[in-house]
Design a protein around this motif. Structure first.
Motif, PDB file in Angstrom:
ATOM      1  N   SER A  84       0.807  -1.437  -0.049  1.00 47.48           N
ATOM      2  CA  SER A  84      -0.131  -0.107   0.107  1.00 47.48           C
ATOM      3  C   SER A  84       1.003   1.272   0.213  1.00 47.48           C
ATOM      4  O   SER A  84       0.796   2.033   0.878  1.00 47.48           O
ATOM      5  CB  SER A  84      -0.920  -0.103   1.348  1.00 47.48           C
ATOM      6  N   LEU A  85       1.908   1.348  -1.045  1.00 40.75           N
ATOM      7  CA  LEU A  85       2.761   2.371  -0.922  1.00 40.75           C
ATOM      8  C   LEU A  85       2.190   3.615  -1.307  1.00 40.75           C
ATOM      9  O   LEU A  85       1.217   3.813  -2.055  1.00 40.75           O
ATOM     10  CB  LEU A  85       3.924   2.039  -2.019  1.00 40.75           C
ATOM     11  N   LYS A  86       2.468   4.645  -0.562  1.00 37.48           N
ATOM     12  CA  LYS A  86       2.071   6.043  -0.886  1.00 37.48           C
ATOM     13  C   LYS A  86       3.212   6.959  -1.364  1.00 37.48           C
ATOM     14  O   LYS A  86       4.333   6.792  -1.371  1.00 37.48           O
ATOM     15  CB  LYS A  86       1.605   6.698   0.494  1.00 37.48           C
ATOM     16  N   PRO A  87       2.642   8.121  -1.885  1.00 38.97           N
ATOM     17  CA  PRO A  87       3.711   8.996  -2.768  1.00 38.97           C
ATOM     18  C   PRO A  87       4.339   9.483  -1.485  1.00 38.97           C
ATOM     19  O   PRO A  87       5.964   9.696  -1.736  1.00 38.97           O
ATOM     20  CB  PRO A  87       2.801  10.074  -3.322  1.00 38.97           C
ATOM     21  N   GLU A  88       4.057   9.780  -0.228  1.00 36.48           N
ATOM     22  CA  GLU A  88       5.140   9.972   0.704  1.00 36.48           C
ATOM     23  C   GLU A  88       5.901   9.175   1.139  1.00 36.48           C
ATOM     24  O   GLU A  88       6.865   9.327   2.156  1.00 36.48           O
ATOM     25  CB  GLU A  88       4.310  10.565   1.917  1.00 36.48           C
ATOM     26  N   ASP A  89       5.892   7.829   0.695  1.00 39.37           N
ATOM     27  CA  ASP A  89       6.980   7.058   0.955  1.00 39.37           C
ATOM     28  C   ASP A  89       8.057   7.032  -0.028  1.00 39.37           C
ATOM     29  O   ASP A  89       9.123   6.389   0.132  1.00 39.37           O
ATOM     30  CB  ASP A  89       6.294   5.435   0.869  1.00 39.37           C
ATOM     31  N   THR A  90       8.296   8.073  -0.919  1.00 40.15           N
ATOM     32  CA  THR A  90       9.239   8.108  -1.640  1.00 40.15           C
ATOM     33  C   THR A  90      10.463   8.645  -1.148  1.00 40.15           C
ATOM     34  O   THR A  90      10.408   9.626  -0.226  1.00 40.15           O
ATOM     35  CB  THR A  90       8.856   9.162  -2.813  1.00 40.15           C
ATOM     36  N   ALA A  91      11.611   8.208  -1.264  1.00 46.07           N
ATOM     37  CA  ALA A  91      12.864   8.228  -0.416  1.00 46.07           C
ATOM     38  C   ALA A  91      13.956   7.441  -0.978  1.00 46.07           C
ATOM     39  O   ALA A  91      13.697   6.206  -1.688  1.00 46.07           O
ATOM     40  CB  ALA A  91      12.761   8.278   0.936  1.00 46.07           C
ATOM     41  N   VAL A  92      15.074   7.547  -0.434  1.00 49.64           N
ATOM     42  CA  VAL A  92      16.216   6.603  -0.427  1.00 49.64           C
ATOM     43  C   VAL A  92      16.105   5.838   0.497  1.00 49.64           C
ATOM     44  O   VAL A  92      16.233   6.242   1.712  1.00 49.64           O
ATOM     45  CB  VAL A  92      17.573   7.398  -0.895  1.00 49.64           C
ATOM     46  N   TYR A  93      16.164   4.697   0.388  1.00 53.43           N
ATOM     47  CA  TYR A  93      16.117   3.643   1.778  1.00 53.43           C
ATOM     48  C   TYR A  93      17.440   2.895   1.974  1.00 53.43           C
ATOM     49  O   TYR A  93      18.102   2.510   0.923  1.00 53.43           O
ATOM     50  CB  TYR A  93      14.785   2.338   1.372  1.00 53.43           C
ATOM     51  N   TYR A  94      17.871   2.877   3.068  1.00 48.90           N
ATOM     52  CA  TYR A  94      19.075   2.542   3.465  1.00 48.90           C
ATOM     53  C   TYR A  94      19.019   1.281   4.465  1.00 48.90           C
ATOM     54  O   TYR A  94      18.109   1.276   5.417  1.00 48.90           O
ATOM     55  CB  TYR A  94      19.908   3.679   4.289  1.00 48.90           C
ATOM     56  N   CYS A  95      19.751   0.296   4.153  1.00 45.59           N
ATOM     57  CA  CYS A  95      19.831  -0.737   5.067  1.00 45.59           C
ATOM     58  C   CYS A  95      20.866  -0.567   6.238  1.00 45.59           C
ATOM     59  O   CYS A  95      22.181  -0.069   5.516  1.00 45.59           O
ATOM     60  CB  CYS A  95      20.192  -2.116   4.496  1.00 45.59           C
ATOM     61  N   VAL A  96      20.911  -0.982   7.366  1.00 45.74           N
ATOM     62  CA  VAL A  96      21.708  -0.451   8.209  1.00 45.74           C
ATOM     63  C   VAL A  96      21.892  -2.066   9.037  1.00 45.74           C
ATOM     64  O   VAL A  96      21.012  -2.397   9.750  1.00 45.74           O
ATOM     65  CB  VAL A  96      21.260   0.301   9.367  1.00 45.74           C
TER      66      VAL A  96
END
Length: 115
Positions: A84-96
């Motif tokens: 259920s992705l939303k436009p506000e989920d737009t980002a660079v995602y980093y694994c830590v």
């Protein structure tokens, strides 16, 4: 040294799903937890989800009920299932990879959600 490689990002429409993967290699020991962070343009980096060695999970309020973090210890891989992705989920995602005394970050993978 620890090497993290994220994959699975891309461009999707609102309401669709993506699964991010993070493969860890190198000196993988004494791991406390693994996590996913994200950073959107013009915003601070934020914690999205975290999973401990014991499997305890924690999520940002904005993704609760939509995202699920998991890990496969045999494969040294962490996942982030995003529904259920939303436009506000737009980002660079980093694994830590979180270890006593030091955290290790991946290079990031772009997730773009169009409306």
């Amino acid at each position: 040294q620890v090497h993290l490689v994220e994959s699975g990002g891309g461009l999707v429409q609102a309401g669709e799903s993506l699964r991010l993967s993070c493969a860890a290699s190198g000196s993988i020991f004494n791991i406390n937890a693994m996590a996913w962070y994200r950073q959107a343009p013009g915003k601070q980096r934020e914690l999205v989800a975290r999973i401990s060695n014991g499997g305890t999970t924690r999520y940002a309020d904005s993704v609760k009920g939509r995202f699920t973090i998991s890990r496969d210890n045999d494969k040294n891989t962490a996942y982030l299932q995003m529904n259920s992705l939303k436009p506000e989920d737009t980002a660079v995602y980093y694994c830590v990879l979180i270890r006593i005394g030091q955290d290790y970050w991946g290079q990031g993978t772009q997730v773009t959600v169009s409306s």
